[in-house]
Write an enzyme that holds these catalytic residues in place. Sequence first.
Site, short mmCIF file in Angstrom:
data_model
loop_
_atom_site.label_atom_id
_atom_site.label_comp_id
_atom_site.label_asym_id
_atom_site.label_seq_id
_atom_site.Cartn_x
_atom_site.Cartn_y
_atom_site.Cartn_z
N THR A 52 0.83 -1.20 0.00
CA THR A 52 0.00 0.00 0.00
C THR A 52 0.87 1.26 0.00
O THR A 52 0.54 2.26 -0.65
CB THR A 52 -0.94 0.01 1.22
OG1 THR A 52 -1.73 -1.17 1.20
CG2 THR A 52 -1.85 1.23 1.19
N HIS A 64 1.89 2.03 -3.45
CA HIS A 64 0.80 2.67 -4.20
C HIS A 64 0.68 4.15 -3.81
O HIS A 64 0.44 5.01 -4.66
CB HIS A 64 -0.53 1.96 -3.93
CG HIS A 64 -0.66 0.61 -4.55
ND1 HIS A 64 -0.26 0.34 -5.84
CD2 HIS A 64 -1.14 -0.56 -4.07
CE1 HIS A 64 -0.49 -0.93 -6.12
NE2 HIS A 64 -1.04 -1.50 -5.07
#
Length: 345
Positions: free
Chosen positions: A41, A44
């Site tokens: 994450t 990202h």
Amino acid sequence: MDALQFDLKSKQLSLIQLPVPSKLAENDVLIKVAYAGICGTDLHIAEGAFPCGEKVVLGHEFSGVVEAVGSKVNHVKPGDKVSVDPNSGCGTCNYCTDSNYHYCEVGGLNNTIGIYRNGGWANYCVVPNNQVFKLPEKISLEQAALTEPLSCISHGWDKIQPIPIGKDILIMGAGIIGNLWACVLHLQGHRKVIVSEPQEARRKLVANLNTGYEIMKPTDLQARKAANPKWGVDLIIDCSGFGPAIEQALDLLNPGGQLCIFGVASPETKISVSPYLLFKKELTINAINVNPFSFNKSLGFIDAMGDRYLAYEKLGIKVFGLNQYEAALAALKTGTIAKAIFKID
């Protein structure tokens, strides 16, 4: 203190200096961070593909030592070794009172430490006391840096039960999450497991776990299916977050099979699903979102797994300093390591 801060507007990650927090609210805990992981994450976020705060110190997977506590904190004290659950809820909405605070409109991923509130990529971090967990004596700070990802796996484990021993299982993706899933399955007695991973370096890393699992490329899966159209598996755990892999997974499931979507995809990723295939095979799709009330279960997993499974060198984890963040991110993107963890002095 040193801190790695992400600026959403410029999409830049920078090592900056911030003052050590000196004033604590009555229910706050100041933690001297020891180890802090880089999650998919976080990659990202750094690419600007995942929502976060405007200017935030990243890091939602971390362990450390209590430095100071607020006046009403009594379950931990200075000197205690702890890990931090980055997620919480409002505590009063229907979702929270149904034990699903990860659905909460003001909690869950909308208020995560290290995504919307300053997190553990720094020397110190302030955390609400109800998100701080004292470590059992046997668990090291190194192992405790894996509590958050394992708490998500623990939640996923609960959602996909029962999984009878002897079922055919496929793990798609051999990053750290795929490797941890392999460890959990092996710990629970599962032996008929395949791990699929396109990158050769990561295939070698998962082999270090010595589970005896079959390790192959995605193209090998396609070839096996082409050679025997009736071949399939009963459970697929996708840890890649890669749309085409998830689409392929549905074709590899046996009738009555289950797909667990665990890897976090980019919000822009789309997949195409055949409702007729779902009907014909009576398939189940379970998607997993973070870790509601599973942190103590995660600590139980860590206690049971120990160094047999969680030694960094076995999992393909490499340790970096905060000032080596560019090298850490680059190594993750190239797949030469399964995970990067900051050791913070």
